[in-house]
Write an enzyme that holds these catalytic residues in place. Structure first.
Site, PDB file in Angstrom:
ATOM      1  CB  SER A   1       4.540 -10.040   2.215  1.00 25.34           C
ATOM      2  OG  SER A   1       2.829  -8.720   0.823  1.00 25.34           O
TER       3      SER A   1
ATOM      4  CD  GLU B   1       3.008 -10.631  -7.649  1.00 18.61           C
ATOM      5  OE1 GLU B   1       2.609  -9.648  -8.575  1.00 18.61           O
ATOM      6  OE2 GLU B   1       2.449 -11.686  -7.819  1.00 18.61           O
TER       7      GLU B   1
ATOM      8  CD1 TRP C   1      -0.432   1.202  -0.976  1.00 19.87           C
ATOM      9  CD2 TRP C   1       0.119   2.375  -0.177  1.00 19.87           C
ATOM     10  NE1 TRP C   1       0.844   1.083  -0.590  1.00 19.87           N
ATOM     11  CE2 TRP C   1       1.581   2.255  -0.282  1.00 19.87           C
ATOM     12  CE3 TRP C   1       0.765   4.715  -0.339  1.00 19.87           C
ATOM     13  CZ2 TRP C   1       3.011   2.757   0.395  1.00 19.87           C
ATOM     14  CZ3 TRP C   1       2.162   4.598   0.469  1.00 19.87           C
ATOM     15  CH2 TRP C   1       2.826   3.753   0.486  1.00 19.87           C
TER      16      TRP C   1
ATOM     17  CD  GLU D   1       2.733  -0.128   2.837  1.00 18.97           C
ATOM     18  OE1 GLU D   1       2.007  -1.239   2.651  1.00 18.97           O
ATOM     19  OE2 GLU D   1       4.230  -0.361   2.864  1.00 18.97           O
TER      20      GLU D   1
ATOM     21  CG  ASP E   1      -1.139  -1.964  -1.928  1.00 22.31           C
ATOM     22  OD1 ASP E   1      -1.343  -2.321  -0.839  1.00 22.31           O
ATOM     23  OD2 ASP E   1       0.262  -2.211  -2.436  1.00 22.31           O
TER      24      ASP E   1
END
Length: 251
Positions: free
Chosen positions: A104, A77, A165, A163, A113
């Site tokens: 990641s 993904e 979020w 970021e 997120d």
């Protein structure tokens, strides 16, 4: 004293594992991934992170205003998201906001997120401003073990753009210390490495929690001592060793 056995496999386990452009995801216990909420059946997180996120959302009555946008991702993904972002947004944008597959935090099950609920939510960069319910979430997050992971002032350290979020579960007491010192996970691990077990300990007292943290570099299996009447947590750094925290809550 309690006797605890630690070994090299533990370096790649726990809430503090460092995953970035230099440190890849090593292994994930998929049995610990669970659904955060029936409202978001496709959003999975590690079990402890899930329970604490639900506690945070419930404490601020956030379910009607805050959307869960992205939780755990498989390598495949993440690879699809990365390649799609390059096609749609270009390489410069992608390198700033999307981690390489294998690098990641979303692949750990410890990152979430979030975004303000609105008709069209941007999957890669959801709106989560420094005001209103978003800021309430942000301020309470550390009490539930979460930190805002990618800060504007730390872009050269994290190698990821700001970021607002993206939140990472590191657990207590680490989230409180990281927030108080205004540092990121990379800096925190380097800081604690100065306190080598058993000679040196970082003593802290913050928000009614007090205790000590040490770093243990592991080259072979060993037995360590932990005090009887304390909460203790052990987490690898995904590099060389583990962070041992012994703490208690003062009522």
């Amino acid at each position: 004293m309690r006797k605890i056995t630690i070994n090299q496999s533990m370096i790649h386990q726990g809430n503090l594992i460092l995953v970035n452009h230099k440190n890849k995801v090593n292994e994930i216990n998929y049995s610990k991934l669970i659904e955060v909420s029936h409202l978001y059946p496709n959003i999975l997180l590690e079990h402890e992170a899930t329970e604490m996120l639900k506690g945070l959302m419930n404490s601020i009555d956030g379910w009607s205003d805050i959307a869960l946008v992205s939780g755990w991702r498989s390598f495949k993904e993440q690879e699809c998201i990365y390649n799609q972002s390059i096609a749609e947004n270009g390489l410069e944008f992608t390198q700033k906001f999307v981690a390489l597959p294998g690098c990641s935090e979303h692949q750990t099950g410890l990152a979430i997120d979030v975004g303000i609920i609105k008709p069209n939510i941007d999957f890669l960069c959801p709106e989560f401003p420094y005001e209103g319910i978003a800021q309430v979430f942000r301020k309470k997050a550390t009490a539930f073990g979460f930190i805002e992971r990618y800060l504007k002032s730390k872009e050269t350290i994290t190698n990821i753009g700001c970021e607002p979020w993206h939140f990472r579960y590191v657990g207590l007491p680490h989230s409180l210390i990281i927030n108080e010192k205004d540092i990121v996970l990379e800096e925190y691990i380097e800081f604690i490495r100065e306190y080598q077990y058993p000679e040196k300990k970082y003593w802290f007292s913050i928000n009614g929690i007090e205790g000590k943290i040490s770093y243990i570099e592991i080259k072979e299996e060993k037995i360590i001592d932990v005090e009887e009447d304390v909460i203790y947590t052990i987490s690898g750094d995904n590099q060389k060793g583990i962070l041992l925290a012994e703490w208690q809550i003062n009522e």
